[in-house]
Design a protein around this motif. Structure first.
Motif, PDB file in Angstrom:
ATOM      1  N   ALA A  78       0.758  -1.005  -0.098  1.00 20.76           N
ATOM      2  CA  ALA A  78       0.071  -0.222  -0.106  1.00 20.76           C
ATOM      3  C   ALA A  78       0.980   1.241   0.037  1.00 20.76           C
ATOM      4  CB  ALA A  78      -0.893  -0.014   1.146  1.00 20.76           C
ATOM      5  N   ASP A  79       2.326   1.265   0.660  1.00 21.54           N
ATOM      6  CA  ASP A  79       2.997   2.258   0.678  1.00 21.54           C
ATOM      7  C   ASP A  79       3.233   2.590  -0.682  1.00 21.54           C
ATOM      8  OD1 ASP A  79       2.668   2.345   3.418  1.00 21.54           O
ATOM      9  OD2 ASP A  79       4.701   1.777   3.904  1.00 21.54           O
ATOM     10  N   ALA A 135      -8.127   6.369   3.572  1.00 22.16           N
ATOM     11  CA  ALA A 135      -7.811   5.307   2.991  1.00 22.16           C
ATOM     12  C   ALA A 135      -6.461   5.011   2.221  1.00 22.16           C
ATOM     13  CB  ALA A 135      -8.983   4.595   2.407  1.00 22.16           C
ATOM     14  N   ARG A 136      -6.169   5.928   1.551  1.00 24.01           N
ATOM     15  CA  ARG A 136      -4.919   5.724   0.432  1.00 24.01           C
ATOM     16  C   ARG A 136      -3.696   5.491   1.627  1.00 24.01           C
ATOM     17  NH1 ARG A 136      -2.284  10.365  -1.819  1.00 24.01           N
ATOM     18  NH2 ARG A 136      -1.753   9.142  -3.352  1.00 24.01           N
ATOM     19  N   SER A 150      -1.760   0.233  13.497  1.00 28.58           N
ATOM     20  CA  SER A 150      -2.849   0.550  14.025  1.00 28.58           C
ATOM     21  C   SER A 150      -4.135   0.884  12.895  1.00 28.58           C
ATOM     22  CB  SER A 150      -3.069   1.822  15.149  1.00 28.58           C
ATOM     23  OG  SER A 150      -4.399   2.088  15.610  1.00 28.58           O
ATOM     24  N   ASP A 151      -5.099   0.399  13.454  1.00 29.24           N
ATOM     25  CA  ASP A 151      -6.126   0.592  12.499  1.00 29.24           C
ATOM     26  C   ASP A 151      -7.107   1.900  13.019  1.00 29.24           C
ATOM     27  OD1 ASP A 151      -7.629  -0.409  14.529  1.00 29.24           O
ATOM     28  OD2 ASP A 151      -8.681  -1.835  13.321  1.00 29.24           O
ATOM     29  N   HIS A 178      -7.169  -1.816   7.227  1.00 24.92           N
ATOM     30  CA  HIS A 178      -7.206  -0.564   7.440  1.00 24.92           C
ATOM     31  C   HIS A 178      -6.053   0.121   8.316  1.00 24.92           C
ATOM     32  CE1 HIS A 178      -9.650   2.841   6.044  1.00 24.92           C
ATOM     33  NE2 HIS A 178      -9.728   3.388   7.822  1.00 24.92           N
ATOM     34  N   ARG A 179      -4.865  -0.923   8.540  1.00 23.89           N
ATOM     35  CA  ARG A 179      -3.782  -0.251   9.360  1.00 23.89           C
ATOM     36  C   ARG A 179      -3.165   0.733   8.596  1.00 23.89           C
ATOM     37  NH1 ARG A 179      -3.005  -3.388  13.778  1.00 23.89           N
ATOM     38  NH2 ARG A 179      -4.461  -4.980  14.147  1.00 23.89           N
ATOM     39  N   ILE A 180      -2.305   1.536   9.333  1.00 21.63           N
ATOM     40  CA  ILE A 180      -1.294   2.544   8.755  1.00 21.63           C
ATOM     41  C   ILE A 180      -0.293   1.975   8.123  1.00 21.63           C
ATOM     42  CG2 ILE A 180      -2.320   4.442   9.675  1.00 21.63           C
ATOM     43  CD1 ILE A 180       0.301   4.223  11.524  1.00 21.63           C
ATOM     44  N   GLY A 181       0.325   2.247   7.245  1.00 22.43           N
ATOM     45  CA  GLY A 181       1.682   1.841   6.698  1.00 22.43           C
ATOM     46  C   GLY A 181       2.921   2.485   7.433  1.00 22.43           C
ATOM     47  N   ARG A 182       3.980   1.979   7.044  1.00 26.57           N
ATOM     48  CA  ARG A 182       5.436   2.453   7.597  1.00 26.57           C
ATOM     49  C   ARG A 182       5.333   4.073   7.004  1.00 26.57           C
ATOM     50  NH1 ARG A 182       6.080  -2.387   8.470  1.00 26.57           N
ATOM     51  NH2 ARG A 182       7.354  -3.020  10.327  1.00 26.57           N
TER      52      ARG A 182
END
Lengths: 129, 150
Positions: A7-8, B52-53, B101-102, B59-63
């Protein structure tokens, strides 16, 4: 942990140019989206670091077995010059990969091949869920 | 204009997409809102609601999202110790990714740990709205002359 690097890649406008499993290297290109640019017109430092992290993560994933995954635990970034919105290439190499940890380094260059940022990462290798 | 005043003028209002100098599409995308800007204690807190992107599976945040959110306060907090005609430019940014975390909203805190000449050292933490520590950061900033676009 559960951070998702695929996704990143979309977020960062990245695509894989080439990978070499034997050399444990990966090269990605990033066409920075407009919303990663700060008010001063430069790509945000966090986004620059994320480009390097994504590239190192892909390089480290090349040698994983099917039942393994790797996730970046620590990231160290040095910003060498300003980065206006544009096209960038990142090249990553895994220096050492064991059963539980991998150590990688990466460089980010601009369209004129000028070095923009460098990074190192420690990645944790775990069993895939 | 003094950068502190510019910052506060832009952040202390209902969000209008103007976090720092001029229009800032990144802060708009993340719905950044200023919670604290404490010059005396050289600390600031910003909340974010990444869309969301900025998120991956479940729905978890990325690095990338974690790095981007933390970079705001650990950089901007340098203003608390710089002169009025100076702005902070990041030269190093070190992160530890602790948990994803979502959560809908996140709070990034940055504070100054010291200044040596034109170099400012800062630290930061990213928590989700439930208090879970998601990432930490340390940054080295260099004071540069203030440049405004346009």
């Amino acid at each position: 942990m559960g951070f998702e690097s695929s996704a990143d890649l979309q977020l960062l406008g990245g695509r894989v140019l080439r990978t070499d499993r034997d050399a444990a290297t990966a090269e990605l290109e990033f066409d920075t989206p407009a919303d990663l640019v700060q008010g001063a017109g430069a790509v945000q430092g966090g986004a620059i670091g994320a480009m390097l992290e994504a590239t190192m993560s892909i390089a480290a994933s090349l040698a994983l077995r099917d039942n393994q995954r790797c996730e970046t635990s620590a990231l160290n970034v040095a910003f060498l010059r300003g980065a206006p919105k544009g096209l960038y290439r990142a090249h990553a190499r895994v220096d050492r990969q064991g059963g539980k940890l991998a150590f990688a380094q990466a460089r980010l260059v601009d369209r004129e091949d000028r070095l923009v940022a460098t990074a190192g990462a420690t990645l944790t290798i775990t069993a895939a869920q | 204009m003094n950068p502190d005043l510019k910052l506060l003028n832009s952040l202390a209002q209902p969000f209008n997409g103007d976090l720092y100098y001029g229009v800032n599409p990144l802060s708009a995308a993340l719905e950044a809102r200023l919670l604290d800007y404490d010059r005396a204690n050289r600390l600031m807190r910003i909340s974010f609601a990444p869309p969301a992107r900025y998120r991956g599976a479940e729905h978890r945040i990325g690095r990338a999202a974690a790095a981007i959110m933390l970079d705001f306060p650990v950089g901007v907090v340098g203003l608390t110790v710089l002169d009025a005609d100076q702005a902070p430019a990041s030269t190093r940014f070190d992160l530890l990714f602790i948990a994803s975390s979502d959560a809908r909203r996140f709070i990034a805190t940055g504070w100054v740990i010291g200044r040596h000449g034109n170099t400012v050292f800062t630290r930061g933490e990213l928590h989700d709205e439930h208090g879970t520590l998601c990432a930490t950061a340390q940054s080295t900033l260099s004071a540069v002359p203030t440049v405004r676009p346009g």
